[in-house]
Motif scaffolding. Structure first.
Motif, PDB file in Angstrom:
ATOM      1  N   PHE A  83      13.450  -6.051  -4.256  1.00  0.00           N
ATOM      2  CA  PHE A  83      12.963  -4.934  -3.437  1.00  0.00           C
ATOM      3  C   PHE A  83      12.112  -3.977  -4.266  1.00  0.00           C
ATOM      4  N   ALA A  84      12.563  -3.671  -5.489  1.00  0.00           N
ATOM      5  CA  ALA A  84      11.827  -2.749  -6.357  1.00  0.00           C
ATOM      6  C   ALA A  84      10.435  -3.274  -6.681  1.00  0.00           C
ATOM      7  N   PHE A  85      10.341  -4.574  -6.958  1.00  0.00           N
ATOM      8  CA  PHE A  85       9.028  -5.160  -7.248  1.00  0.00           C
ATOM      9  C   PHE A  85       8.134  -5.153  -6.010  1.00  0.00           C
ATOM     10  N   LEU A  86       8.713  -5.399  -4.830  1.00  0.00           N
ATOM     11  CA  LEU A  86       7.920  -5.460  -3.606  1.00  0.00           C
ATOM     12  C   LEU A  86       7.329  -4.103  -3.224  1.00  0.00           C
ATOM     13  N   VAL A  87       8.132  -3.033  -3.358  1.00  0.00           N
ATOM     14  CA  VAL A  87       7.657  -1.713  -2.909  1.00  0.00           C
ATOM     15  C   VAL A  87       6.837  -0.983  -3.965  1.00  0.00           C
ATOM     16  N   THR A  88       6.814  -1.495  -5.187  1.00  0.00           N
ATOM     17  CA  THR A  88       6.052  -0.807  -6.238  1.00  0.00           C
ATOM     18  C   THR A  88       4.830  -1.593  -6.714  1.00  0.00           C
ATOM     19  N   ASN A  89       4.526  -2.702  -6.038  1.00  0.00           N
ATOM     20  CA  ASN A  89       3.396  -3.509  -6.506  1.00  0.00           C
ATOM     21  C   ASN A  89       2.065  -3.065  -5.894  1.00  0.00           C
ATOM     22  N   LYS A  90       2.108  -2.000  -5.094  1.00  0.00           N
ATOM     23  CA  LYS A  90       0.893  -1.542  -4.416  1.00  0.00           C
ATOM     24  C   LYS A  90       0.631  -0.083  -4.745  1.00  0.00           C
TER      25      LYS A  90
ATOM     26  N   SER B 166      -2.085   2.871  -6.964  1.00  0.00           N
ATOM     27  CA  SER B 166      -2.247   3.408  -8.320  1.00  0.00           C
ATOM     28  C   SER B 166      -3.180   4.613  -8.242  1.00  0.00           C
ATOM     29  N   GLY B 167      -3.293   5.325  -9.334  1.00  0.00           N
ATOM     30  CA  GLY B 167      -4.168   6.494  -9.364  1.00  0.00           C
ATOM     31  C   GLY B 167      -5.639   6.111  -9.299  1.00  0.00           C
ATOM     32  N   GLU B 168      -6.437   7.000  -8.726  1.00  0.00           N
ATOM     33  CA  GLU B 168      -7.882   6.776  -8.596  1.00  0.00           C
ATOM     34  C   GLU B 168      -8.610   7.508  -9.721  1.00  0.00           C
TER      35      GLU B 168
ATOM     36  N   ARG C 235      -3.534   9.152  -3.786  1.00  0.00           N
ATOM     37  CA  ARG C 235      -3.600   9.153  -2.325  1.00  0.00           C
ATOM     38  C   ARG C 235      -2.355   8.454  -1.780  1.00  0.00           C
ATOM     39  N   LEU C 236      -1.653   9.094  -0.859  1.00  0.00           N
ATOM     40  CA  LEU C 236      -0.418   8.529  -0.316  1.00  0.00           C
ATOM     41  C   LEU C 236      -0.652   7.205   0.404  1.00  0.00           C
ATOM     42  N   GLY C 237      -1.799   7.083   1.066  1.00  0.00           N
ATOM     43  CA  GLY C 237      -2.093   5.862   1.808  1.00  0.00           C
ATOM     44  C   GLY C 237      -2.272   4.625   0.950  1.00  0.00           C
ATOM     45  N   ASP C 238      -2.385   4.798  -0.357  1.00  0.00           N
ATOM     46  CA  ASP C 238      -2.571   3.646  -1.244  1.00  0.00           C
ATOM     47  C   ASP C 238      -1.262   2.914  -1.539  1.00  0.00           C
ATOM     48  N   TYR C 239      -0.136   3.515  -1.195  1.00  0.00           N
ATOM     49  CA  TYR C 239       1.160   2.955  -1.586  1.00  0.00           C
ATOM     50  C   TYR C 239       1.833   2.245  -0.412  1.00  0.00           C
ATOM     51  N   SER C 240       2.943   1.603  -0.676  1.00  0.00           N
ATOM     52  CA  SER C 240       3.612   0.784   0.335  1.00  0.00           C
ATOM     53  C   SER C 240       4.055   1.640   1.521  1.00  0.00           C
ATOM     54  N   GLU C 241       4.082   1.029   2.714  1.00  0.00           N
ATOM     55  CA  GLU C 241       4.424   1.751   3.930  1.00  0.00           C
ATOM     56  C   GLU C 241       5.849   2.287   3.880  1.00  0.00           C
ATOM     57  N   TRP C 242       6.760   1.553   3.255  1.00  0.00           N
ATOM     58  CA  TRP C 242       8.153   2.000   3.176  1.00  0.00           C
ATOM     59  C   TRP C 242       8.250   3.302   2.396  1.00  0.00           C
TER      60      TRP C 242
ATOM     61  N   LYS D  58       3.084  13.973  -2.885  1.00  0.00           N
ATOM     62  CA  LYS D  58       3.971  12.870  -2.508  1.00  0.00           C
ATOM     63  C   LYS D  58       3.527  11.574  -3.177  1.00  0.00           C
ATOM     64  N   ALA D  59       2.198  11.364  -3.220  1.00  0.00           N
ATOM     65  CA  ALA D  59       1.659  10.172  -3.875  1.00  0.00           C
ATOM     66  C   ALA D  59       1.932  10.209  -5.380  1.00  0.00           C
ATOM     67  N   GLY D  60       1.799  11.397  -5.984  1.00  0.00           N
ATOM     68  CA  GLY D  60       2.079  11.536  -7.410  1.00  0.00           C
ATOM     69  C   GLY D  60       3.527  11.256  -7.724  1.00  0.00           C
ATOM     70  N   PHE D  61       4.421  11.693  -6.833  1.00  0.00           N
ATOM     71  CA  PHE D  61       5.846  11.417  -7.015  1.00  0.00           C
ATOM     72  C   PHE D  61       6.117   9.919  -6.942  1.00  0.00           C
ATOM     73  N   ILE D  62       5.486   9.248  -5.974  1.00  0.00           N
ATOM     74  CA  ILE D  62       5.662   7.796  -5.843  1.00  0.00           C
ATOM     75  C   ILE D  62       5.168   7.081  -7.096  1.00  0.00           C
ATOM     76  N   ASP D  63       4.005   7.505  -7.598  1.00  0.00           N
ATOM     77  CA  ASP D  63       3.452   6.855  -8.786  1.00  0.00           C
ATOM     78  C   ASP D  63       4.386   7.039  -9.994  1.00  0.00           C
ATOM     79  N   ASN D  64       4.976   8.217 -10.097  1.00  0.00           N
ATOM     80  CA  ASN D  64       5.946   8.466 -11.162  1.00  0.00           C
ATOM     81  C   ASN D  64       7.199   7.620 -10.956  1.00  0.00           C
TER      82      ASN D  64
END
Length: 259
Positions: free
Chosen positions: A92-99, A101-103, A114-121, A220-226
Motif C-alpha cells: 500500500f505504501a509503495f502504491l500511494v507514494t509512487n505518484k 513530486s515537486g515542480e 501541487r496537490l493534484g499531482d499526488y495519488s487520489e487516496w 497539503k501537497a508539501g505535507f504529502i511530499d514529506n
C-alpha cells in the motif's frame, strides 16, 4: 538440531521482548506527559504495538524453551497475522507514494508543490477538513515557518530568497505560490498584488503568522511530499523485516512440528 532451532527462536524473541519494553513505556509516557495533540498522536499506537510485541515474544520464548506446543501455535498464528499486515502495508505504501513530486521553477532553488499531482487516496485524506485540522495543528505547533524569519537579514530581497533551498513543508506552507507574483518583504511576509488569481491559494495566503499558507493546497501537497519520503523509508525497512520474519517463522514452524 531441534534444540538449536528452539534456541534461535527463543533468542530472537528475547530481543523482541527487550525491544517492546521501551516502545510500551514511551507510549505510556506520551499519554501521561504529552502537552500537545501532536505529542500524544502516537501514544495509543505505541502502547498497542509494545503490548502486542511483548505478548507475542513471551509466547515465543516460553513455547520454544519449555516446548509448550499450544503457545508455539499461538505464536505462529500471531506471526502470520503480523506478516500479512506488514506485507499489505508495504504494498500500500509503495502504491500511494509512487505518484507526484515537486515542480522545478526556473531560477528558483526551491520547488513548488501541487496537490493534484499526488495519488487520489492521499488527496482525499488531505481534503478531509477534520483530518487536515489535526495535521495543521501539528504543523503550526512545530513553528518551522518561524525559523525562516531567522534568515531575514540574509534574504533581504526576492532574488536572494529564491536561492534558499526550502523543504516541501517550507515551500508549501510558509510562502505563497510562485504564480501569485506577490511582492516579497521577508520569508514569511508578502504583499498581495491585485487579482484575480488563477491559483486559489493566492486568496488563501495571509501574512498572519498563525495562518500563512497552512490552509493552502500547496501546504497539503508539501505535507504529502514529506510523508512520501518517510513512508518509502519505512517500506524499505519493512522489506528487510519481512525477510527476517520469514526466516524466524520457518524455524518456529520446525520447532512446533518437532514439539
Amino acid at each position: 538440531m531441534v534444540r538449536c532451532r528452539n534456541s534461535l527462536v527463543a533468542i530472537f524473541n528475547f530481543f523482541v521482548f527487550l525491544l517492546s519494553i521501551p516502545i510500551l513505556f514511551s507510549g505510556i509516557w506520551l499519554s501521561l506527559h504529552g502537552s500537545t495533540q501532536c505529542e500524544r498522536f502516537l501514544d495509543m499506537p505505541m502502547i498497542a504495538l509494545g503490548a502486542v510485541l511483548m505478548v507475542v515474544a513471551i509466547a515465543g520464548v516460553v513455547g520454544s524453551c519449555c516446548r509448550v506446543t499450544w503457545l508455539l501455535w499461538f505464536y505462529l498464528c500471531a506471526m502470520f497475522l503480523l506478516f500479512v499486515i506488514v506485507v499489505c502495508f508495504t504494498i500500500f505504501a509503495f502504491l500511494v507514494t509512487n505518484k507526484g513530486s515537486g515542480e522545478t521553477i526556473p531560477g528558483k532553488a526551491y520547488k513548488e508543490y501541487r496537490l493534484g499531482d499526488y495519488s487520489e487516496w492521499l488527496q482525499k485524506r488531505m481534503n478531509d477538513n477534520h483530518h487536515w485540522k489535526s495535521i495543521r495543528s501539528c504543523l503550526y505547533d512545530d513553528k518551522f515557518c518561524n525559523r525562516l524569519e531567522l534568515f531575514s537579514d540574509i534574504y533581504r530581497n526576492a532574488s536572494a530568497f529564491s536561492k534558499k533551498d526550502l523543504n516541501s513543508l517550507e515551500s508549501g506552507c510558509c510562502k505563497p505560490s510562485n504564480d501569485c507574483n506577490f511582492t516579497y518583504v521577508s520569508p514569511t511576509t508578502w504583499n498581495k498584488t491585485s487579482g484575480p488569481y488563477k491559483n486559489p491559494d493566492c486568496n488563501t495566503w495571509d501574512n498572519d503568522k498563525e495562518k500563512l499558507c497552512y490552509d493552502c493546497q500547496a501546504c497539503k501537497a508539501g505535507f504529502i511530499d514529506n510523508l512520501k519520503t518517510s513512508w518509502k523509508v519505512v517500506a524499505i525497512v519493512n522489506i528487510i523485516f519481512i525477510v527476517a520474519l520469514m526466516i524466524v517463522y520457518a524455524m518456529a514452524c520446525c520447532a512446533a512440528r518437532n514439539n
